[in-house]
Motif scaffolding. Structure first.
Motif, PDB file in Angstrom:
ATOM      1  N   PRO A   1      38.417  41.961  41.574  1.00  0.00           N
ATOM      2  CA  PRO A   1      37.143  41.276  41.347  1.00  0.00           C
ATOM      3  C   PRO A   1      36.851  41.106  39.852  1.00  0.00           C
ATOM      4  O   PRO A   1      36.279  40.097  39.441  1.00  0.00           O
ATOM      5  CB  PRO A   1      36.121  42.194  42.019  1.00  0.00           C
ATOM      6  CG  PRO A   1      36.886  42.949  43.045  1.00  0.00           C
ATOM      7  CD  PRO A   1      38.272  43.107  42.483  1.00  0.00           C
ATOM      8  N   MET A   2      37.298  42.085  39.048  1.00  0.00           N
ATOM      9  CA  MET A   2      37.056  41.982  37.603  1.00  0.00           C
ATOM     10  C   MET A   2      37.730  40.755  36.999  1.00  0.00           C
ATOM     11  O   MET A   2      37.197  40.137  36.076  1.00  0.00           O
ATOM     12  CB  MET A   2      37.540  43.242  36.883  1.00  0.00           C
ATOM     13  CG  MET A   2      36.395  44.077  36.358  1.00  0.00           C
ATOM     14  SD  MET A   2      36.912  45.700  35.800  1.00  0.00           S
ATOM     15  CE  MET A   2      38.029  45.307  34.470  1.00  0.00           C
TER      16      MET A   2
ATOM     17  N   GLU B   1      45.098  43.529  48.890  1.00  0.00           N
ATOM     18  CA  GLU B   1      43.694  43.548  49.272  1.00  0.00           C
ATOM     19  C   GLU B   1      42.791  42.846  48.251  1.00  0.00           C
ATOM     20  O   GLU B   1      41.875  42.127  48.624  1.00  0.00           O
ATOM     21  CB  GLU B   1      43.245  45.001  49.472  1.00  0.00           C
ATOM     22  CG  GLU B   1      41.909  45.080  50.189  1.00  0.00           C
ATOM     23  CD  GLU B   1      41.353  46.495  50.261  1.00  0.00           C
ATOM     24  OE1 GLU B   1      42.160  47.447  50.261  1.00  0.00           O
ATOM     25  OE2 GLU B   1      40.120  46.624  50.310  1.00  0.00           O
ATOM     26  N   GLU B   2      43.033  43.081  46.985  1.00  0.00           N
ATOM     27  CA  GLU B   2      42.146  42.518  45.957  1.00  0.00           C
ATOM     28  C   GLU B   2      42.739  41.287  45.282  1.00  0.00           C
ATOM     29  O   GLU B   2      42.243  40.844  44.244  1.00  0.00           O
ATOM     30  CB  GLU B   2      41.820  43.588  44.909  1.00  0.00           C
ATOM     31  CG  GLU B   2      41.086  44.776  45.504  1.00  0.00           C
ATOM     32  CD  GLU B   2      40.191  45.464  44.500  1.00  0.00           C
ATOM     33  OE1 GLU B   2      40.623  45.645  43.346  1.00  0.00           O
ATOM     34  OE2 GLU B   2      39.049  45.808  44.874  1.00  0.00           O
TER      35      GLU B   2
ATOM     36  N   ARG C   1      28.035  34.674  40.845  1.00  0.00           N
ATOM     37  CA  ARG C   1      27.171  35.671  40.207  1.00  0.00           C
ATOM     38  C   ARG C   1      27.599  35.881  38.752  1.00  0.00           C
ATOM     39  O   ARG C   1      26.764  35.891  37.838  1.00  0.00           O
ATOM     40  CB  ARG C   1      27.257  36.983  41.005  1.00  0.00           C
ATOM     41  CG  ARG C   1      26.074  37.888  40.842  1.00  0.00           C
ATOM     42  CD  ARG C   1      26.156  39.105  41.786  1.00  0.00           C
ATOM     43  NE  ARG C   1      26.302  38.717  43.182  1.00  0.00           N
ATOM     44  CZ  ARG C   1      27.335  39.053  43.962  1.00  0.00           C
ATOM     45  NH1 ARG C   1      28.322  39.800  43.495  1.00  0.00           N
ATOM     46  NH2 ARG C   1      27.373  38.653  45.209  1.00  0.00           N
ATOM     47  N   ALA C   2      28.889  36.031  38.534  1.00  0.00           N
ATOM     48  CA  ALA C   2      29.389  36.251  37.178  1.00  0.00           C
ATOM     49  C   ALA C   2      29.162  35.020  36.303  1.00  0.00           C
ATOM     50  O   ALA C   2      28.812  35.134  35.119  1.00  0.00           O
ATOM     51  CB  ALA C   2      30.884  36.589  37.228  1.00  0.00           C
ATOM     52  N   PHE C   3      29.344  33.865  36.889  1.00  0.00           N
ATOM     53  CA  PHE C   3      29.150  32.598  36.180  1.00  0.00           C
ATOM     54  C   PHE C   3      27.689  32.470  35.731  1.00  0.00           C
ATOM     55  O   PHE C   3      27.405  32.136  34.576  1.00  0.00           O
ATOM     56  CB  PHE C   3      29.551  31.474  37.139  1.00  0.00           C
ATOM     57  CG  PHE C   3      29.446  30.081  36.606  1.00  0.00           C
ATOM     58  CD1 PHE C   3      30.421  29.570  35.752  1.00  0.00           C
ATOM     59  CD2 PHE C   3      28.404  29.255  36.987  1.00  0.00           C
ATOM     60  CE1 PHE C   3      30.340  28.263  35.280  1.00  0.00           C
ATOM     61  CE2 PHE C   3      28.313  27.954  36.520  1.00  0.00           C
ATOM     62  CZ  PHE C   3      29.281  27.461  35.658  1.00  0.00           C
ATOM     63  N   LEU C   4      26.760  32.773  36.632  1.00  0.00           N
ATOM     64  CA  LEU C   4      25.327  32.648  36.320  1.00  0.00           C
ATOM     65  C   LEU C   4      24.889  33.687  35.291  1.00  0.00           C
ATOM     66  O   LEU C   4      24.117  33.378  34.385  1.00  0.00           O
ATOM     67  CB  LEU C   4      24.510  32.766  37.603  1.00  0.00           C
ATOM     68  CG  LEU C   4      24.682  31.557  38.539  1.00  0.00           C
ATOM     69  CD1 LEU C   4      24.312  31.900  39.972  1.00  0.00           C
ATOM     70  CD2 LEU C   4      23.849  30.377  38.040  1.00  0.00           C
TER      71      LEU C   4
ATOM     72  N   SER D   1      42.729  32.015  31.253  1.00  0.00           N
ATOM     73  CA  SER D   1      43.636  33.020  31.822  1.00  0.00           C
ATOM     74  C   SER D   1      42.897  34.343  31.940  1.00  0.00           C
ATOM     75  O   SER D   1      41.870  34.544  31.288  1.00  0.00           O
ATOM     76  CB  SER D   1      44.880  33.197  30.953  1.00  0.00           C
ATOM     77  OG  SER D   1      44.505  33.828  29.751  1.00  0.00           O
ATOM     78  N   VAL D   2      43.411  35.231  32.781  1.00  0.00           N
ATOM     79  CA  VAL D   2      42.711  36.514  32.977  1.00  0.00           C
ATOM     80  C   VAL D   2      43.539  37.686  32.442  1.00  0.00           C
ATOM     81  O   VAL D   2      44.691  37.519  32.105  1.00  0.00           O
ATOM     82  CB  VAL D   2      42.375  36.771  34.458  1.00  0.00           C
ATOM     83  CG1 VAL D   2      41.298  35.797  34.896  1.00  0.00           C
ATOM     84  CG2 VAL D   2      43.601  36.671  35.338  1.00  0.00           C
TER      85      VAL D   2
END
Ligand SMILES: Nc1ncnc2c1ncn2[C@@H]1O[C@H](COP(=O)(O)OP(=O)(O)O)[C@@H](O)[C@H]1O
Ligand SMILES: [Mg+2]
Length: 149
Positions: A8-9, A129-130, A43-46, A148-149
């Motif tokens: 999720p991070m 799973e993630e 949520r992260a975007f906002l 990129s992440v």
């Protein structure tokens, strides 16, 4: 363009980078199965747009739309799962939102009324799973370069 997200991070990280690249008039259309991470992304975007990590981001699944004032101007978060037909959008400040920044979950429900130039962000489950696969389309490559992440 496809990016693999391992947690999720990483989804949050990508949403934050996209928030840096949007302006008034942009639309992010978020699709994917239940639990794929659309709301996590939104949520992260906002929060990033608002420059406020503690911003409350209620799910707009009943109200269908939640507006925000941010340093980049007005932002509208839609969740159209319960929209019965695109004509219902006119009561939901859709015209105004199209001039602002919008993030739209279940964008297919807007049918023809979704802005043509929207960035489509599609999330699918990966093997672990993630793990998620995120595909982006609809913007010129130049606007997505270097993400990129
Ligand atoms: N890489 C990932 N990105 C986003 N969410 C993830 C990821 N891995 C696991 N999750 C979990 O999956 C769920 C996604 O939920 P949510 O964002 O509400 O999905 P949606 O809005 O698409 O139904 C959350 O519980 C989140 O913690
Ligand atoms: Mg959701």
């Amino acid at each position: 363009m496809m990016i693999t997200l391992l947690s999720p991070m990483q989804t949050v990280c990508l949403a934050q980078q996209l928030a840096d690249r949007v302006y008034q008039g942009d639309c992010i259309a978020l699709s994917g199965d239940l639990g794929a991470g659309k709301s996590t992304f939104a949520r992260a975007f906002l929060k990033a747009l608002a420059r406020d990590e503690s911003l409350e981001v209620p799910s707009p699944s009943f109200a269908l739309v939640q507006p925000y004032d941010t340093p980049k101007g007005p932002v509208f978060h839609y969740d159209l799962w319960r929209l019965s037909g695109p004509e219902g959008l006119y009561e939901l400040n859709w015209d105004e939102a199209c001039e602002a920044i919008m993030v739209v979950e279940w964008p297919d429900r807007a049918e023809d009324l979704l802005p043509q130039e929207a960035l489509h962000v599609h999330l699918t489950y990966g093997e672990k799973e993630e793990e998620r696969h995120l595909t982006m389309s609809g913007w010129p490559e130049s606007r997505l370069m270097g993400l990129s992440v």
